[in-house]
Design a protein around this motif. Structure first.
Motif, PDB file in Angstrom:
ATOM      1  N   VAL A 359      49.848  -1.038 -41.932  1.00  0.00           N
ATOM      2  CA  VAL A 359      49.019  -0.416 -40.781  1.00  0.00           C
ATOM      3  C   VAL A 359      48.901  -1.338 -39.591  1.00  0.00           C
ATOM      4  O   VAL A 359      49.269  -0.648 -38.510  1.00  0.00           O
ATOM      5  CB  VAL A 359      47.495  -0.438 -41.453  1.00  0.00           C
ATOM      6  CG1 VAL A 359      46.667   0.257 -40.221  1.00  0.00           C
ATOM      7  CG2 VAL A 359      47.290   0.606 -42.635  1.00  0.00           C
ATOM      8  N   ALA A 360      49.007  -2.714 -39.820  1.00  0.00           N
ATOM      9  CA  ALA A 360      49.114  -3.515 -38.421  1.00  0.00           C
ATOM     10  C   ALA A 360      50.397  -3.029 -37.880  1.00  0.00           C
ATOM     11  O   ALA A 360      50.563  -2.963 -36.589  1.00  0.00           O
ATOM     12  CB  ALA A 360      49.004  -4.909 -38.872  1.00  0.00           C
ATOM     13  N   MET A 361      51.483  -3.031 -38.461  1.00  0.00           N
ATOM     14  CA  MET A 361      53.139  -2.699 -37.890  1.00  0.00           C
ATOM     15  C   MET A 361      52.876  -1.442 -37.474  1.00  0.00           C
ATOM     16  O   MET A 361      53.493  -1.244 -36.305  1.00  0.00           O
ATOM     17  CB  MET A 361      53.972  -2.679 -39.221  1.00  0.00           C
ATOM     18  CG  MET A 361      54.271  -4.172 -39.769  1.00  0.00           C
ATOM     19  SD  MET A 361      54.660  -5.379 -38.636  1.00  0.00           S
ATOM     20  CE  MET A 361      56.432  -4.738 -38.533  1.00  0.00           C
ATOM     21  N   GLU A 365      53.646  -0.713 -33.260  1.00  0.00           N
ATOM     22  CA  GLU A 365      54.589   0.203 -32.838  1.00  0.00           C
ATOM     23  C   GLU A 365      54.336   1.304 -32.034  1.00  0.00           C
ATOM     24  O   GLU A 365      54.531   1.566 -30.792  1.00  0.00           O
ATOM     25  CB  GLU A 365      55.413   0.946 -34.028  1.00  0.00           C
ATOM     26  CG  GLU A 365      56.332   2.022 -33.668  1.00  0.00           C
ATOM     27  CD  GLU A 365      57.558   1.750 -32.809  1.00  0.00           C
ATOM     28  OE1 GLU A 365      58.063   2.215 -31.990  1.00  0.00           O
ATOM     29  OE2 GLU A 365      57.688   0.293 -32.976  1.00  0.00           O
ATOM     30  N   GLN A 366      52.930   1.866 -32.226  1.00  0.00           N
ATOM     31  CA  GLN A 366      52.037   2.684 -31.229  1.00  0.00           C
ATOM     32  C   GLN A 366      51.692   1.852 -29.850  1.00  0.00           C
ATOM     33  O   GLN A 366      51.928   2.410 -28.784  1.00  0.00           O
ATOM     34  CB  GLN A 366      50.919   2.857 -31.948  1.00  0.00           C
ATOM     35  CG  GLN A 366      50.847   3.887 -33.135  1.00  0.00           C
ATOM     36  CD  GLN A 366      49.209   4.337 -33.334  1.00  0.00           C
ATOM     37  OE1 GLN A 366      48.783   3.454 -34.205  1.00  0.00           O
ATOM     38  NE2 GLN A 366      48.789   5.246 -33.188  1.00  0.00           N
ATOM     39  N   ILE A 367      51.279   0.546 -30.213  1.00  0.00           N
ATOM     40  CA  ILE A 367      51.263  -0.104 -28.963  1.00  0.00           C
ATOM     41  C   ILE A 367      52.441  -0.056 -28.089  1.00  0.00           C
ATOM     42  O   ILE A 367      52.396  -0.024 -26.870  1.00  0.00           O
ATOM     43  CB  ILE A 367      50.792  -1.761 -29.025  1.00  0.00           C
ATOM     44  CG1 ILE A 367      49.101  -1.482 -29.759  1.00  0.00           C
ATOM     45  CG2 ILE A 367      50.590  -2.492 -27.834  1.00  0.00           C
ATOM     46  CD1 ILE A 367      48.661  -2.823 -30.364  1.00  0.00           C
ATOM     47  N   ALA A 389      47.682  -4.818 -22.615  1.00  0.00           N
ATOM     48  CA  ALA A 389      46.190  -4.970 -23.049  1.00  0.00           C
ATOM     49  C   ALA A 389      45.752  -3.688 -23.037  1.00  0.00           C
ATOM     50  O   ALA A 389      44.642  -3.033 -23.901  1.00  0.00           O
ATOM     51  CB  ALA A 389      45.405  -5.950 -22.269  1.00  0.00           C
ATOM     52  N   PHE A 390      45.757  -2.517 -21.957  1.00  0.00           N
ATOM     53  CA  PHE A 390      45.584  -1.222 -22.244  1.00  0.00           C
ATOM     54  C   PHE A 390      45.915  -0.451 -23.386  1.00  0.00           C
ATOM     55  O   PHE A 390      45.339   0.334 -24.017  1.00  0.00           O
ATOM     56  CB  PHE A 390      45.686  -0.581 -20.629  1.00  0.00           C
ATOM     57  CG  PHE A 390      45.501   0.775 -20.666  1.00  0.00           C
ATOM     58  CD1 PHE A 390      44.014   1.146 -20.791  1.00  0.00           C
ATOM     59  CD2 PHE A 390      46.389   1.961 -20.243  1.00  0.00           C
ATOM     60  CE1 PHE A 390      43.611   2.374 -20.604  1.00  0.00           C
ATOM     61  CE2 PHE A 390      45.614   3.223 -20.231  1.00  0.00           C
ATOM     62  CZ  PHE A 390      44.475   3.717 -20.529  1.00  0.00           C
ATOM     63  N   VAL A 395      44.829   1.916 -28.773  1.00  0.00           N
ATOM     64  CA  VAL A 395      44.975   2.027 -30.337  1.00  0.00           C
ATOM     65  C   VAL A 395      43.823   1.340 -31.013  1.00  0.00           C
ATOM     66  O   VAL A 395      43.355   2.072 -31.955  1.00  0.00           O
ATOM     67  CB  VAL A 395      46.246   1.170 -30.547  1.00  0.00           C
ATOM     68  CG1 VAL A 395      46.349   0.816 -32.173  1.00  0.00           C
ATOM     69  CG2 VAL A 395      47.620   1.691 -30.003  1.00  0.00           C
ATOM     70  N   ALA A 396      43.131   0.544 -30.369  1.00  0.00           N
ATOM     71  CA  ALA A 396      41.834  -0.102 -31.048  1.00  0.00           C
ATOM     72  C   ALA A 396      40.693   0.862 -30.711  1.00  0.00           C
ATOM     73  O   ALA A 396      39.434   0.710 -31.152  1.00  0.00           O
ATOM     74  CB  ALA A 396      41.496  -1.500 -30.357  1.00  0.00           C
ATOM     75  N   GLY A 397      40.713   2.051 -29.935  1.00  0.00           N
ATOM     76  CA  GLY A 397      39.606   2.844 -29.603  1.00  0.00           C
ATOM     77  C   GLY A 397      38.960   2.482 -28.654  1.00  0.00           C
ATOM     78  O   GLY A 397      37.653   2.895 -28.580  1.00  0.00           O
TER      79      GLY A 397
END
Length: 414
Positions: A359-361, A365-367, A389-390, A395-397
């Motif tokens: 999930v972290a990977m 990739e999304q970031i 950072a944005f 991705v972190a909501g």
């Protein structure tokens, strides 16, 4: 794992969302949301940069007031940080400062510098006979501990695994006070007079220590004016001094290395500089160095955000004062047997995207994809310090893509 006690907080009503704190934060722990700063606690290292740069004085350090610190115990010991000695114009010795602490309500004074001298000897021993891999990283500055845990966990084995001088001083002074007064440990308070927010956090919840001996922390900024008001007629006879120049020199970058007698050392101060040094060490570029002394404040603890004097003036005063110091007394009663950490600090999960590696990977990739779609100008208008950072915040909501004003403009133009 939590990074521990957080000293810095925001007075919400004073904040105008100017972004200065966000742009200066070395760990990208601050965001601007709904016109106000917010602190990501898991990333904050209490370095105090936000306190320095806030034009509205909205960022504060969580400390005790002097009246609170003096009212809790039957017997209260003052633990002055070495940086305190450089705060007063025209004061040539420690005598007025140490005696002045008694006048403002403390029952006794114990110099943190005395514990620093013992720690200098311990550092010398570890450098020559210990098992810590070189280069050894000093741990007196709590910011260093936190940054290593968050950003450089591979360097954890290099940390000097001993309690800080302020914690050693608290344990040492309590033992002496119990012997002299007959009081129990629960009746004795130890109040550290701190130059910075990180030392406040380090005193309240010291990494490597299960139960800190320090019972209160007050700022130099509050204590200094009180001392100025009472010490005008005190002579220069140092009745209460316990330390020599070696211990006091810890307030200045390079002082700890010199006190330990280590010539092959590297000393750096200032948050950007120490991060650069840690990056170089992680890349294997500093294998020729035996000791790395790091201080988040420039040029050492005299530059702490809770001090009142210009750090370079304070540094010059300390250097002048130390020229006349007598040699310290042998610290035969120092509690050496419990100076090491009780537990080893571990890596923080503050930067972990997810517990599940797969999930972290995916999130990584999304970031990457989101960051590539952003303008890359790091303007901060979205309320995040940089475009990368944005992307992480999205991705972190913690943010939405539409918060980028330039992306909105480009969408409309197209």
């Amino acid at each position: 794992m939590s990074i521990g006690y957080a000293s810095i907080y925001l007075e919400n009503e004073k904040c105008v969302g100017c972004t200065r704190c966000m742009q200066r934060c070395p760990t990208e722990a601050i965001r601007i949301r709904d016109g106000k700063a917010t602190i990501l606690r898991e990333r904050c290292v209490d370095c105090g940069e936000c306190i320095r740069v806030c034009p509205r004085h909205a960022m504060k350090a969580r400390v005790d007031t002097l009246s609170e610190a003096l009212g809790k115990y039957k017997y209260t010991i003052a633990l002055p940080a070495q940086a305190l000695y450089g705060q007063f114009p025209g004061v040539r010795t420690r005598a007025p400062i140490l005696e002045g602490l008694l006048r403002i309500g403390f029952d006794s004074v114990f110099e943190v510098a005395a514990a620093a001298e013992v720690m200098s000897a311990v550092t010398h021993y570890e450098l020559n006979y210990g098992s810590i891999p070189h280069p050894i990283i000093t741990t007196d500055c709590p910011v260093i501990l936190r940054i290593v845990r968050i950003r450089f966990p591979s360097l954890l084995p290099h940390l000097l695994n001993y309690r800080s001088p302020m914690e050693v001083a608290a344990r040492w002074s309590k033992r002496l006070a119990m012997k002299e007064t007959g009081l129990s440990e629960e009746d004795i308070g130890c109040v550290y007079i701190s130059p910075c927010p990180a030392k406040c956090a380090g005193a309240k919840a010291a990494l490597g220590t299960a139960r800190p001996a320090i019972t209160g922390v007050v700022s130099i900024a509050e204590v200094a004016p009180r001392l100025t008001a009472v010490m005008g007629d005190i002579d220069d006879h140092e009745r209460y001094a316990q330390a020599g120049a070696a211990g006091v020199s810890w307030a200045i970058s390079g002082g700890q290395s010199s006190a330990a007698g280590e010539r092959n050392h590297l000393a750096a101060s200032g948050i950007e500089n120490i991060i650069g040094i840690l990056e170089a060490l992680e890349d294997g570029k500093l294998s020729h160095v035996d000791l790395i002394e790091l201080n988040a404040c420039y040029p050492g603890c005299v530059g702490g955000a809770l001090a009142v004097e210009n750090p370079f003036i304070a540094k010059a005063r300390l250097q002048q004062m130390m020229r006349d110091f007598a040699p310290p007394l042998p610290p035969s009663d120092c509690p050496r047997e419990d100076m090491r950490w009780e537990k080893t600090p571990t890596a923080s999960s503050a930067l972990r995207l997810d517990k599940d590696v797969s999930v972290a990977m995916e999130k990584m990739e999304q970031i990457r994809r989101i960051a590539e779609s952003l303008p890359g100008i790091d303007c901060g208008a979205c309320g995040s310090p940089k475009c990368r950072a944005f992307a992480e915040d999205i991705v972190a909501g913690r943010a939405e893509a539409g918060m980028c004003v330039f992306s909105d403009k480009n969408d409309k133009d197209n």
